[in-house]
Design a protein around this motif. Structure first.
Motif, PDB file in Angstrom:
ATOM      1  N   MET A 124      43.363 -35.669 -42.562  1.00 33.02           N
ATOM      2  CA  MET A 124      42.291 -35.921 -41.617  1.00 33.02           C
ATOM      3  C   MET A 124      41.790 -34.563 -41.114  1.00 33.02           C
ATOM      4  SD  MET A 124      42.418 -37.844 -37.903  1.00 33.02           S
ATOM      5  CE  MET A 124      43.113 -39.351 -38.477  1.00 33.02           C
ATOM      6  N   THR A 125      40.494 -34.333 -41.232  1.00 35.88           N
ATOM      7  CA  THR A 125      39.934 -33.067 -40.756  1.00 35.88           C
ATOM      8  C   THR A 125      39.512 -33.203 -39.301  1.00 35.88           C
ATOM      9  OG1 THR A 125      37.726 -33.636 -41.525  1.00 35.88           O
ATOM     10  CG2 THR A 125      39.122 -32.387 -43.042  1.00 35.88           C
ATOM     11  N   ARG A 126      39.467 -32.076 -38.658  1.00 39.62           N
ATOM     12  CA  ARG A 126      39.122 -32.033 -37.239  1.00 39.62           C
ATOM     13  C   ARG A 126      37.663 -32.427 -37.042  1.00 39.62           C
ATOM     14  NH1 ARG A 126      40.327 -26.505 -35.366  1.00 39.62           N
ATOM     15  NH2 ARG A 126      42.285 -27.057 -36.303  1.00 39.62           N
ATOM     16  N   ASP A 127      37.419 -33.302 -36.082  1.00 36.50           N
ATOM     17  CA  ASP A 127      36.070 -33.769 -35.801  1.00 36.50           C
ATOM     18  C   ASP A 127      35.966 -34.058 -34.302  1.00 36.50           C
ATOM     19  OD1 ASP A 127      33.479 -34.692 -36.058  1.00 36.50           O
ATOM     20  OD2 ASP A 127      34.077 -36.674 -36.802  1.00 36.50           O
ATOM     21  N   ILE A 128      35.671 -33.026 -33.523  1.00 39.05           N
ATOM     22  CA  ILE A 128      35.628 -33.164 -32.067  1.00 39.05           C
ATOM     23  C   ILE A 128      34.185 -33.398 -31.638  1.00 39.05           C
ATOM     24  CG2 ILE A 128      36.145 -32.044 -29.869  1.00 39.05           C
ATOM     25  CD1 ILE A 128      38.245 -30.370 -31.429  1.00 39.05           C
ATOM     26  N   ARG A 129      33.938 -34.621 -31.125  1.00 38.70           N
ATOM     27  CA  ARG A 129      32.589 -34.989 -30.677  1.00 38.70           C
ATOM     28  C   ARG A 129      32.672 -35.512 -29.241  1.00 38.70           C
ATOM     29  NH1 ARG A 129      32.259 -38.429 -35.918  1.00 38.70           N
ATOM     30  NH2 ARG A 129      33.304 -39.790 -34.459  1.00 38.70           N
ATOM     31  N   ALA A 130      31.837 -34.957 -28.392  1.00 40.59           N
ATOM     32  CA  ALA A 130      31.837 -35.353 -26.977  1.00 40.59           C
ATOM     33  C   ALA A 130      31.554 -36.843 -26.822  1.00 40.59           C
ATOM     34  CB  ALA A 130      30.827 -34.528 -26.198  1.00 40.59           C
ATOM     35  N   LYS A 131      30.706 -37.404 -27.660  1.00 40.54           N
ATOM     36  CA  LYS A 131      30.362 -38.827 -27.517  1.00 40.54           C
ATOM     37  C   LYS A 131      31.575 -39.736 -27.702  1.00 40.54           C
ATOM     38  CE  LYS A 131      29.056 -39.914 -32.245  1.00 40.54           C
ATOM     39  NZ  LYS A 131      28.104 -40.579 -33.088  1.00 40.54           N
ATOM     40  N   ASP A 132      32.600 -39.229 -28.400  1.00 37.23           N
ATOM     41  CA  ASP A 132      33.817 -40.022 -28.583  1.00 37.23           C
ATOM     42  C   ASP A 132      34.592 -40.219 -27.285  1.00 37.23           C
ATOM     43  OD1 ASP A 132      33.318 -40.375 -31.264  1.00 37.23           O
ATOM     44  OD2 ASP A 132      34.595 -38.714 -31.904  1.00 37.23           O
ATOM     45  N   LEU A 133      34.261 -39.418 -26.273  1.00 36.98           N
ATOM     46  CA  LEU A 133      34.929 -39.566 -24.982  1.00 36.98           C
ATOM     47  C   LEU A 133      34.405 -40.777 -24.209  1.00 36.98           C
ATOM     48  CD1 LEU A 133      35.073 -35.839 -23.846  1.00 36.98           C
ATOM     49  CD2 LEU A 133      36.936 -37.231 -24.772  1.00 36.98           C
ATOM     50  N   LEU A 134      33.262 -41.307 -24.614  1.00 35.56           N
ATOM     51  CA  LEU A 134      32.660 -42.441 -23.918  1.00 35.56           C
ATOM     52  C   LEU A 134      33.138 -43.756 -24.527  1.00 35.56           C
ATOM     53  CD1 LEU A 134      29.053 -40.986 -23.630  1.00 35.56           C
ATOM     54  CD2 LEU A 134      30.872 -40.945 -21.912  1.00 35.56           C
ATOM     55  N   GLN A 135      34.455 -43.926 -24.544  1.00 34.20           N
ATOM     56  CA  GLN A 135      35.066 -45.125 -25.098  1.00 34.20           C
ATOM     57  C   GLN A 135      36.136 -45.628 -24.134  1.00 34.20           C
ATOM     58  OE1 GLN A 135      35.781 -45.375 -29.395  1.00 34.20           O
ATOM     59  NE2 GLN A 135      35.477 -43.151 -29.429  1.00 34.20           N
ATOM     60  N   ALA A 136      36.523 -46.886 -24.320  1.00 31.42           N
ATOM     61  CA  ALA A 136      37.511 -47.517 -23.439  1.00 31.42           C
ATOM     62  C   ALA A 136      38.834 -46.740 -23.343  1.00 31.42           C
ATOM     63  CB  ALA A 136      37.766 -48.957 -23.882  1.00 31.42           C
ATOM     64  N   PRO A 137      39.402 -46.252 -24.458  1.00 34.10           N
ATOM     65  CA  PRO A 137      40.687 -45.550 -24.311  1.00 34.10           C
ATOM     66  C   PRO A 137      40.598 -44.325 -23.395  1.00 34.10           C
ATOM     67  CG  PRO A 137      40.320 -46.104 -26.604  1.00 34.10           C
ATOM     68  CD  PRO A 137      39.036 -46.409 -25.869  1.00 34.10           C
ATOM     69  N   THR A 138      39.496 -43.594 -23.468  1.00 27.59           N
ATOM     70  CA  THR A 138      39.362 -42.410 -22.624  1.00 27.59           C
ATOM     71  C   THR A 138      39.141 -42.815 -21.170  1.00 27.59           C
ATOM     72  OG1 THR A 138      38.409 -41.282 -24.526  1.00 27.59           O
ATOM     73  CG2 THR A 138      38.226 -40.170 -22.421  1.00 27.59           C
ATOM     74  N   ALA A 139      38.468 -43.927 -20.946  1.00 25.56           N
ATOM     75  CA  ALA A 139      38.312 -44.431 -19.577  1.00 25.56           C
ATOM     76  C   ALA A 139      39.678 -44.815 -18.999  1.00 25.56           C
ATOM     77  CB  ALA A 139      37.362 -45.628 -19.554  1.00 25.56           C
ATOM     78  N   ILE A 140      40.512 -45.451 -19.831  1.00 31.02           N
ATOM     79  CA  ILE A 140      41.863 -45.807 -19.393  1.00 31.02           C
ATOM     80  C   ILE A 140      42.649 -44.535 -19.074  1.00 31.02           C
ATOM     81  CG2 ILE A 140      44.065 -46.849 -20.101  1.00 31.02           C
ATOM     82  CD1 ILE A 140      42.313 -48.799 -21.834  1.00 31.02           C
ATOM     83  N   THR A 141      42.510 -43.524 -19.931  1.00 31.11           N
ATOM     84  CA  THR A 141      43.167 -42.233 -19.694  1.00 31.11           C
ATOM     85  C   THR A 141      42.749 -41.651 -18.354  1.00 31.11           C
ATOM     86  OG1 THR A 141      43.350 -41.736 -22.063  1.00 31.11           O
ATOM     87  CG2 THR A 141      43.397 -39.853 -20.555  1.00 31.11           C
ATOM     88  N   ALA A 142      41.446 -41.667 -18.076  1.00 35.50           N
ATOM     89  CA  ALA A 142      40.924 -41.075 -16.835  1.00 35.50           C
ATOM     90  C   ALA A 142      41.435 -41.819 -15.604  1.00 35.50           C
ATOM     91  CB  ALA A 142      39.399 -41.064 -16.864  1.00 35.50           C
ATOM     92  N   VAL A 143      41.398 -43.147 -15.641  1.00 32.89           N
ATOM     93  CA  VAL A 143      41.870 -43.938 -14.499  1.00 32.89           C
ATOM     94  C   VAL A 143      43.376 -43.739 -14.306  1.00 32.89           C
ATOM     95  CG1 VAL A 143      42.223 -46.303 -13.662  1.00 32.89           C
ATOM     96  CG2 VAL A 143      40.012 -45.634 -14.622  1.00 32.89           C
ATOM     97  N   SER A 144      44.114 -43.732 -15.404  1.00 29.41           N
ATOM     98  CA  SER A 144      45.568 -43.525 -15.332  1.00 29.41           C
ATOM     99  C   SER A 144      45.898 -42.155 -14.754  1.00 29.41           C
ATOM    100  CB  SER A 144      46.188 -43.666 -16.727  1.00 29.41           C
ATOM    101  OG  SER A 144      45.983 -44.955 -17.230  1.00 29.41           O
TER     102      SER A 144
END
Length: 172
Positions: A1-21
């Motif tokens: 798997m190659t590195r693919d860092i995209r800011a738009k990927d942060l706008l997903q449910a898992p990242t929201a759960i991370t932020a609230v946690s």
């Protein structure tokens, strides 16, 4: 798997759960000497398991999300350690050893990721996840012991679990 860092990927449910946690952990850590402080810390650490489950179950895993998750994990553990140090809930040598381990592991993971010529995905190894789980169990056991009568057998069992989980975390 190659590195693919995209800011738009942060706008997903898992990242929201991370932020609230993460927010729950930070807020609770300020009042770690109370039950009202310990409860959001525990809920926040449970959220760390949930965010990864949701990401995998619904195919929402991303490099950006993984970086956000691991950053929140490390900063959350720092918040817990700071609260535990301030209120003398966890033996200080354990907190120092955990901090040294987390700094070393984070640095090694980052170094390996940044120097990887193939630009593979930056993800912590499974052993790092097991170590984090053991550290979380250790801190939780010491927080539980803090709520118990020091003369009770339950107090001694909780502290024993704290020491044992700490040792297991150091192995990973």
């Amino acid at each position: 798997m190659t590195r693919d860092i995209r800011a738009k990927d942060l706008l997903q449910a898992p990242t929201a759960i991370t932020a609230v946690s993460f927010g729950a952990v930070v807020e609770g850590s300020r009042r770690l000497d109370t039950r009202e402080g310990k409860i959001p810390v525990i809920a926040g650490r449970i959220g760390d398991v949930v965010d990864g489950f949701v990401a995998r179950k619904f195919d929402m895993s991303s490099d950006a999300g993984a970086i956000a998750d691991v950053t929140a994990d490390k900063l959350g553990m720092l918040a817990i350690a700071t609260g535990a140090w301030k209120h003398d809930i966890v033996p200080r040598p354990i907190l120092v050893a955990m901090a040294a381990k987390h700094i070393t592991n984070a640095g090694a993971t980052l170094y390996n990721g940044l120097t990887d010529d193939k630009k593979r995905s930056i993800r912590p190894p499974k052993s790092g996840k097991y170590s984090m789980a053991a550290d979380t169990l250790s801190l939780g056991a010491f927080m539980l012991a803090d709520e118990l009568d020091p003369e009770s057998s339950a107090y001694h069992v909780a502290r024993g679990i704290g020491y044992t989980a700490f040792a297991a975390g150091m192995v990973f």
